[in-house]
Design an enzyme around this catalytic site. Structure first.
Site, PDB file in Angstrom:
ATOM      1  N   TYR A   1     -49.210  33.374  36.349  1.00 25.08           N
ATOM      2  CA  TYR A   1     -50.134  32.158  36.079  1.00 25.08           C
ATOM      3  C   TYR A   1     -49.991  31.160  37.517  1.00 25.08           C
ATOM      4  CZ  TYR A   1     -52.627  29.129  33.047  1.00 25.08           C
ATOM      5  OH  TYR A   1     -53.572  28.256  32.423  1.00 25.08           O
ATOM      6  N   LEU A   2     -50.208  31.986  38.485  1.00 21.06           N
ATOM      7  CA  LEU A   2     -50.064  31.495  39.912  1.00 21.06           C
ATOM      8  C   LEU A   2     -50.887  29.958  40.215  1.00 21.06           C
ATOM      9  CD1 LEU A   2     -50.146  34.858  41.789  1.00 21.06           C
ATOM     10  CD2 LEU A   2     -48.021  33.824  40.730  1.00 21.06           C
TER      11      LEU A   2
ATOM     12  N   LYS B   1     -38.002  24.395  44.015  1.00 19.51           N
ATOM     13  CA  LYS B   1     -38.260  23.684  42.768  1.00 19.51           C
ATOM     14  C   LYS B   1     -37.144  24.080  41.374  1.00 19.51           C
ATOM     15  CE  LYS B   1     -40.929  24.669  39.294  1.00 19.51           C
ATOM     16  NZ  LYS B   1     -40.660  24.278  37.932  1.00 19.51           N
TER      17      LYS B   1
ATOM     18  N   HIS C   1     -46.315  29.191  44.147  1.00 17.19           N
ATOM     19  CA  HIS C   1     -46.175  30.459  43.971  1.00 17.19           C
ATOM     20  C   HIS C   1     -46.881  30.939  45.415  1.00 17.19           C
ATOM     21  CE1 HIS C   1     -46.265  30.298  39.523  1.00 17.19           C
ATOM     22  NE2 HIS C   1     -45.157  30.843  39.914  1.00 17.19           N
TER      23      HIS C   1
HETATM   24  P1  AMP Z   1     -41.974  31.459  38.193  1.00 15.07           P
HETATM   25  O1  AMP Z   1     -43.200  32.009  38.064  1.00 15.07           O
HETATM   26  O2  AMP Z   1     -41.897  29.963  37.532  1.00 15.07           O
HETATM   27  O3  AMP Z   1     -40.746  32.114  37.899  1.00 15.07           O
HETATM   28  O4  AMP Z   1     -41.586  31.147  39.665  1.00 15.07           O
HETATM   29  C1  AMP Z   1     -41.744  32.099  40.624  1.00 15.07           C
HETATM   30  C2  AMP Z   1     -41.104  31.516  42.133  1.00 15.07           C
HETATM   31  O5  AMP Z   1     -42.218  30.433  42.608  1.00 15.07           O
HETATM   32  C3  AMP Z   1     -39.830  30.974  42.047  1.00 15.07           C
HETATM   33  O6  AMP Z   1     -39.133  31.315  43.148  1.00 15.07           O
HETATM   34  C4  AMP Z   1     -40.108  29.441  41.804  1.00 15.07           C
HETATM   35  O7  AMP Z   1     -38.908  28.396  42.376  1.00 15.07           O
HETATM   36  C5  AMP Z   1     -41.374  29.608  42.722  1.00 15.07           C
HETATM   37  N1  AMP Z   1     -41.853  28.265  42.497  1.00 15.07           N
HETATM   38  C6  AMP Z   1     -42.503  27.760  41.068  1.00 15.07           C
HETATM   39  N2  AMP Z   1     -43.154  26.534  41.309  1.00 15.07           N
HETATM   40  C7  AMP Z   1     -42.843  26.235  42.894  1.00 15.07           C
HETATM   41  C8  AMP Z   1     -43.373  24.774  43.233  1.00 15.07           C
HETATM   42  N3  AMP Z   1     -44.110  23.828  42.569  1.00 15.07           N
HETATM   43  N4  AMP Z   1     -43.128  24.623  44.602  1.00 15.07           N
HETATM   44  C9  AMP Z   1     -42.508  25.837  45.373  1.00 15.07           C
HETATM   45  N5  AMP Z   1     -42.066  26.781  44.642  1.00 15.07           N
HETATM   46  C10 AMP Z   1     -42.327  27.134  43.441  1.00 15.07           C
END
Ligand code: AMP
Length: 282
Positions: A32-33, A149, A37
């Site tokens: 759900y990028l 984050k 991401h």
């Molecule tokens: P997730 O899909 O939520 O597990 O996130 C995957 C990666 O994207 C993890 O390393 C998160 O820290 C990073 N991430 C999620 N949201 C953000 C954001 N707003 N800014 C920077 N990195 C993010």
């Protein structure tokens, strides 16, 4: 862009890239990028020859009453976004491959996982380190990219990589925010229009904390009081934690000596939102 669905295929694709002398960058995600991401993927593309992004909603990091069943997915849209960036491979393993029947091995980083998010989500970090170690073993990247984050998650992954002597460099990337300061998150989709307005309070509370520190405030209690008032003033919010703590150990501070992490987790309607910033005394 290659779509890779099996562990065996991902391993051999990475081995081939290594054999060709390519540097491999890896971005693990739950899909759900959004732009957060994509900022990780862009950085990987800028410094590596071969970038793999994984999309896997990892059941091991969800507690029993959490949102595993409703976690948003849109693989087709994710695929288009990654293809437009020029990502070389998307790894989409299924649960049966990652956790086959009889799966028994979990990785646990001690101490720092008992603070902040680890207090209210006791299974969370064990699930994260387990899946990240598995993914690192499968993809064998030179560099792996994680967002600030999830700053505690980044610290926990760094600790695991260091303690277990893994051959990968962990790169932390800055938080990407919406125009009104809300940190981007796949879970923001849970917010109703009214809750979306309330959710701005996380960014506002951090901005207030930052400006208090800039003006010379060092008392954690005073900073926390202001932040709690901002969050509690918004409808449909419930504070999980707000913390002024050491940026490495996550131990609460009474006074800010030079530098501190300010982190918070707030339930807004159905969405559990987190955010943080580092403050430094001027
Ligand atoms: P997730 O899909 O939520 O597990 O996130 C995957 C990666 O994207 C993890 O390393 C998160 O820290 C990073 N991430 C999620 N949201 C953000 C954001 N707003 N800014 C920077 N990195 C993010």
């Amino acid at each position: 862009m290659e779509i890779i669905r099996t562990i065996a295929e991902m391993k051999s694709r990475s081995a081939a890239a290594r054999a060709d002398g390519k540097t491999i960058g890896f971005v693990p995600t739950m899909g759900y990028l959004h732009e957060g991401h994509l900022s990780l993927a862009r950085r990987s593309l800028a410094c590596c020859d071969f970038t793999a992004v994984s999309i896997f909603v990892n059941p091991a990091q969800f507690g029993e009453n959490e949102d595993l069943g409703s976690y948003p997915t849109d693989i087709e849209s994710d695929r288009r976004k990654l293809e437009a960036l020029g990502v070389q491979a998307v790894f989409l393993p299924d649960r049966a491959q990652m956790y086959p029947a009889g799966y028994k091995t979990y990785v646990n980083v001690e101490e720092i996982t008992g603070k902040l998010c680890g207090k209210s989500r006791p299974a969370f970090f064990r699930g994260v380190t387990t899946v990240v170690l598995k993914l690192l073993n499968i993809v064998r990247p030179h560099l792996a990219f994680f967002g600030e984050k999830d700053r505690q998650q980044l610290a926990v992954v760094r600790k695991m990589v260091d303690d277990l002597n893994l051959d990968v460099t962990v790169v932390g990337m800055p938080i990407v925010r919406e125009a009104d300061g809300l940190a981007m998150s796949s879970r923001n989709v849970y917010l109703s229009a009214e809750e979306r307005v309330s959710a701005r309070c996380l960014g506002r509370a951090l901005e207030t904390a930052r400006s208090l520190v800039q003006k010379g405030e060092t008392s954690a209690e005073k900073i926390l009081r202001e932040m709690r008032a901002i969050v509690s003033g918004e409808p449909r919010t419930h504070i999980d934690y707000i913390s002024v703590c050491d940026a490495e150990t996550f131990v609460d501070l009474d006074e800010i000596a030079d530098k501190a992490l300010i982190a918070l987790a707030v339930q807004v309607g159905k969405a559990r939102l987190i955010d943080n910033c580092i403050v430094e005394k001027s």
